[in-house]
Design an enzyme around this catalytic site. Structure first.
Site, PDB file in Angstrom:
ATOM      1  N   HIS A   1       0.721  -1.327  -0.252  1.00 48.13           N
ATOM      2  CA  HIS A   1      -0.075  -0.028   0.164  1.00 48.13           C
ATOM      3  C   HIS A   1       0.845   1.309  -0.181  1.00 48.13           C
ATOM      4  O   HIS A   1       1.160   1.776   1.013  1.00 48.13           O
ATOM      5  CB  HIS A   1      -0.784   0.029   1.174  1.00 48.13           C
TER       6      HIS A   1
ATOM      7  N   HIS B   1      -8.588  -5.786   6.628  1.00 49.25           N
ATOM      8  CA  HIS B   1      -8.408  -4.947   7.773  1.00 49.25           C
ATOM      9  C   HIS B   1      -8.678  -5.515   9.289  1.00 49.25           C
ATOM     10  O   HIS B   1      -9.912  -5.812   9.408  1.00 49.25           O
ATOM     11  CB  HIS B   1      -9.155  -3.573   7.630  1.00 49.25           C
TER      12      HIS B   1
ATOM     13  N   GLU C   1      -2.664  -1.796  -3.313  1.00 47.86           N
ATOM     14  CA  GLU C   1      -3.694  -1.082  -2.922  1.00 47.86           C
ATOM     15  C   GLU C   1      -3.201   0.689  -2.536  1.00 47.86           C
ATOM     16  O   GLU C   1      -2.204   0.775  -2.208  1.00 47.86           O
ATOM     17  CB  GLU C   1      -4.355  -1.510  -1.709  1.00 47.86           C
TER      18      GLU C   1
HETATM   19  N1  PXP Z   1      -7.000  -3.454   3.248  1.00 45.12           N
HETATM   20  C1  PXP Z   1      -6.756  -2.368   3.012  1.00 45.12           C
HETATM   21  C2  PXP Z   1      -7.433  -1.527   2.094  1.00 45.12           C
HETATM   22  C3  PXP Z   1      -5.809  -1.797   3.756  1.00 45.12           C
HETATM   23  O1  PXP Z   1      -5.648  -0.246   3.883  1.00 45.12           O
HETATM   24  C4  PXP Z   1      -5.079  -2.485   5.055  1.00 45.12           C
HETATM   25  C5  PXP Z   1      -4.184  -1.849   5.467  1.00 45.12           C
HETATM   26  O2  PXP Z   1      -2.996  -1.534   4.658  1.00 45.12           O
HETATM   27  C6  PXP Z   1      -5.510  -3.821   4.964  1.00 45.12           C
HETATM   28  C7  PXP Z   1      -6.298  -4.365   4.068  1.00 45.12           C
HETATM   29  C8  PXP Z   1      -4.662  -4.667   5.892  1.00 45.12           C
HETATM   30  O3  PXP Z   1      -5.212  -4.423   7.155  1.00 45.12           O
HETATM   31  P1  PXP Z   1      -4.363  -4.873   8.416  1.00 45.12           P
HETATM   32  O4  PXP Z   1      -2.810  -4.358   8.203  1.00 45.12           O
HETATM   33  O5  PXP Z   1      -5.134  -4.272   9.362  1.00 45.12           O
HETATM   34  O6  PXP Z   1      -4.120  -6.451   8.307  1.00 45.12           O
END
Ligand code: PXP
Length: 240
Positions: A43, A191, A70
């Site tokens: 990301h 997330h 992402e």
């Molecule tokens: N999906 C998106 C769109 C995110 O921004 C993130 C965090 O970067 C995640 C998934 C993954 O979340 P986590 O780090 O809490 O596992």
């Protein structure tokens, strides 16, 4: 089989805190794959405070599984990077500037024209598109209208309610997933998923294709080791 995509941003955060190349983020991507992950997620943000744009290019060279980038598609730098690197999938997230982490999904109705355009751009470049959305039926309907390939369900609300009432926590996600399936959309999620809440989520969401997990997996890595952590997450998905 639900795929596990490991988000390696936190390795970059740790690396950047000292300015050198430890831990090596590219090795973290190679190892995730070697330890059984089905994909790697990054990301990048415009300030490059964790993953850098050059990391994104270097990972492309070593990827043997699925590469998911992402980020905020309102940033021209992000669009250019994705079109240059051509990952298998781009996940569009409505980040604001300086946001600590993603904290809401797209309003797919209000941003209909914008999303339809940008999705077309990525699809024409041969990149699958996923839209980060809250588990709200209208937003799923809107996602289908803009012709995205997949949605990524934002699971923070599920994760925070899970300890007190898991049935209630998952209910909106089941409804959203059923609607997405009816509309022919692929379903990803992510997330705040962790070793406690992942199995229940994965075994109750119809049509779930992929989860992307970063923070908790890297925290577990500190105690359990990276290989163990990846394999334990895979086991929660019933695939290992
Ligand atoms: N999906 C998106 C769109 C995110 O921004 C993130 C965090 O970067 C995640 C998934 C993954 O979340 P986590 O780090 O809490 O596992």
């Amino acid at each position: 089989m639900v795929k596990l995509s490991v988000n390696i941003n936190k390795f970059a955060t740790l690396r950047n805190s000292r300015g050198g190349n430890n831990p090596d983020v590219i090795k973290a991507a190679i190892d995730a794959q070697m330890f059984g992950a089905d994909g790697v997620t990054i990301h990048p943000r415009p300030d490059e405070r964790h993953i850098r744009y050059n990391d994104a290019r270097a990972i492309k060279k070593i990827i043997t599984t699925e590469y998911n980038i992402e980020g905020n598609s309102r940033e021209q730098k992000f669009i250019d990077l994705v079109l240059e690197v051509k990952p298998h999938q781009v996940t569009l997230v409505p980040d604001s500037d300086g946001q600590l982490t993603s904290d809401h999904g797209w309003d797919t109705l209000k941003n209909k024209d914008y999303l339809a355009n940008i999705i077309k751009t990525f699809k024409e470049a041969g990149i699958r598109v996923s839209l980060f959305v809250d588990p709200v039926i209208e937003m799923i309907d809107g996602a289908a209208l803009v012709d995205t390939d997949r949605i990524e369900l934002y699971t923070e609300a599920y994760a925070s309610r899970f300890p007190s009432n898991k049935e209630q926590a998952i209910e909106p996600y089941i409804k959203a997933a059923k609607r997405a399936e009816e509309l022919g959309l692929g379903i990803n999620a992510g997330h705040d998923l962790d070793l406690d809440n992942l199995r229940y989520f994965a075994s109750n969401i119809p049509g779930l294709m992929e989860v992307s997990i970063g923070h908790a997996l890297v925290c577990d890595t500190l105690y359990l080791g990276y290989e163990n952590a990846v394999q334990l997450y895979k086991r929660q998905l019933g695939t290992h």
